[in-house]
Motif scaffolding. Structure first.
Motif, PDB file in Angstrom:
ATOM      1  N   LEU A  42     -11.532  80.352  33.153  1.00 19.06           N
ATOM      2  CA  LEU A  42     -11.533  80.356  34.621  1.00 19.06           C
ATOM      3  C   LEU A  42     -10.923  81.622  35.211  1.00 19.06           C
ATOM      4  O   LEU A  42     -11.171  81.931  36.383  1.00 19.06           O
ATOM      5  N   THR A  43     -10.139  82.356  34.434  1.00 16.04           N
ATOM      6  CA  THR A  43      -9.573  83.604  34.950  1.00 16.04           C
ATOM      7  C   THR A  43     -10.507  84.790  34.743  1.00 16.04           C
ATOM      8  O   THR A  43     -10.301  85.832  35.368  1.00 16.04           O
ATOM      9  N   LEU A  44     -11.510  84.639  33.887  1.00 21.25           N
ATOM     10  CA  LEU A  44     -12.467  85.728  33.685  1.00 21.25           C
ATOM     11  C   LEU A  44     -13.376  85.881  34.898  1.00 21.25           C
ATOM     12  O   LEU A  44     -13.620  84.909  35.622  1.00 21.25           O
ATOM     13  N   PRO A  45     -13.881  87.092  35.112  1.00 16.13           N
ATOM     14  CA  PRO A  45     -14.897  87.246  36.164  1.00 16.13           C
ATOM     15  C   PRO A  45     -16.113  86.369  35.836  1.00 16.13           C
ATOM     16  O   PRO A  45     -16.416  86.110  34.667  1.00 16.13           O
ATOM     17  N   PRO A  51     -21.424  80.154  29.891  1.00 13.31           N
ATOM     18  CA  PRO A  51     -22.064  79.247  30.868  1.00 13.31           C
ATOM     19  C   PRO A  51     -21.315  77.916  30.977  1.00 13.31           C
ATOM     20  O   PRO A  51     -20.752  77.413  29.992  1.00 13.31           O
ATOM     21  N   ALA A  52     -21.322  77.362  32.167  1.00 14.24           N
ATOM     22  CA  ALA A  52     -20.573  76.126  32.432  1.00 14.24           C
ATOM     23  C   ALA A  52     -21.007  74.989  31.527  1.00 14.24           C
ATOM     24  O   ALA A  52     -20.175  74.211  31.043  1.00 14.24           O
ATOM     25  N   SER A  53     -22.306  74.875  31.273  1.00 15.30           N
ATOM     26  CA  SER A  53     -22.786  73.780  30.423  1.00 15.30           C
ATOM     27  C   SER A  53     -22.226  73.900  29.001  1.00 15.30           C
ATOM     28  O   SER A  53     -21.857  72.895  28.385  1.00 15.30           O
ATOM     29  N   GLU A  54     -22.133  75.134  28.490  1.00 16.34           N
ATOM     30  CA  GLU A  54     -21.562  75.341  27.152  1.00 16.34           C
ATOM     31  C   GLU A  54     -20.065  75.041  27.143  1.00 16.34           C
ATOM     32  O   GLU A  54     -19.552  74.444  26.188  1.00 16.34           O
ATOM     33  N   LEU A  55     -19.366  75.465  28.185  1.00 16.11           N
ATOM     34  CA  LEU A  55     -17.928  75.203  28.274  1.00 16.11           C
ATOM     35  C   LEU A  55     -17.656  73.702  28.341  1.00 16.11           C
ATOM     36  O   LEU A  55     -16.776  73.191  27.635  1.00 16.11           O
ATOM     37  N   LEU A  56     -18.425  72.991  29.160  1.00 15.34           N
ATOM     38  CA  LEU A  56     -18.242  71.548  29.269  1.00 15.34           C
ATOM     39  C   LEU A  56     -18.551  70.844  27.956  1.00 15.34           C
ATOM     40  O   LEU A  56     -17.845  69.915  27.551  1.00 15.34           O
ATOM     41  N   ARG A  57     -19.596  71.284  27.273  1.00 16.64           N
ATOM     42  CA  ARG A  57     -19.951  70.682  25.993  1.00 16.64           C
ATOM     43  C   ARG A  57     -18.840  70.924  24.967  1.00 16.64           C
ATOM     44  O   ARG A  57     -18.438  70.005  24.237  1.00 16.64           O
ATOM     45  N   ALA A  58     -18.321  72.141  24.929  1.00 17.47           N
ATOM     46  CA  ALA A  58     -17.250  72.463  23.991  1.00 17.47           C
ATOM     47  C   ALA A  58     -15.982  71.670  24.313  1.00 17.47           C
ATOM     48  O   ALA A  58     -15.315  71.152  23.409  1.00 17.47           O
TER      49      ALA A  58
END
Length: 70
Positions: A42-45, A51-58
């Motif tokens: 969330l601190t990265l540009p 991608p949000a879908s990958e982050l949520l899956r992880a």
């Protein structure tokens, strides 16, 4: 006095306070790792984030694993 100490030792061994404390510490560290991963993303540009879908899956996979282990 020795009887009291041996009784406390037996109760402590039976209830496994040490093992539970160690397990709690490990789970706390794992949850901290997950929190740091989310915080870093969330601190990265926006254009450098995964991608949000990958982050949520992880995150979901990690949380599911942590639930199974605990």
């Amino acid at each position: 006095m020795a009887l009291f100490c041996s009784l406390l030792s037996t109760i402590s061994n039976y209830l496994a306070f040490g093992r539970k404390a160690e397990s709690h510490k490990i789970m706390s560290n794992e949850h901290s790792r997950l929190y740091r991963h989310i915080e870093i993303q969330l601190t990265l540009p926006i254009n450098e984030r995964i991608p949000a879908s990958e982050l949520l899956r992880a995150c979901k996979d990690t949380i599911d694993r942590l639930i199974e282990v605990s």
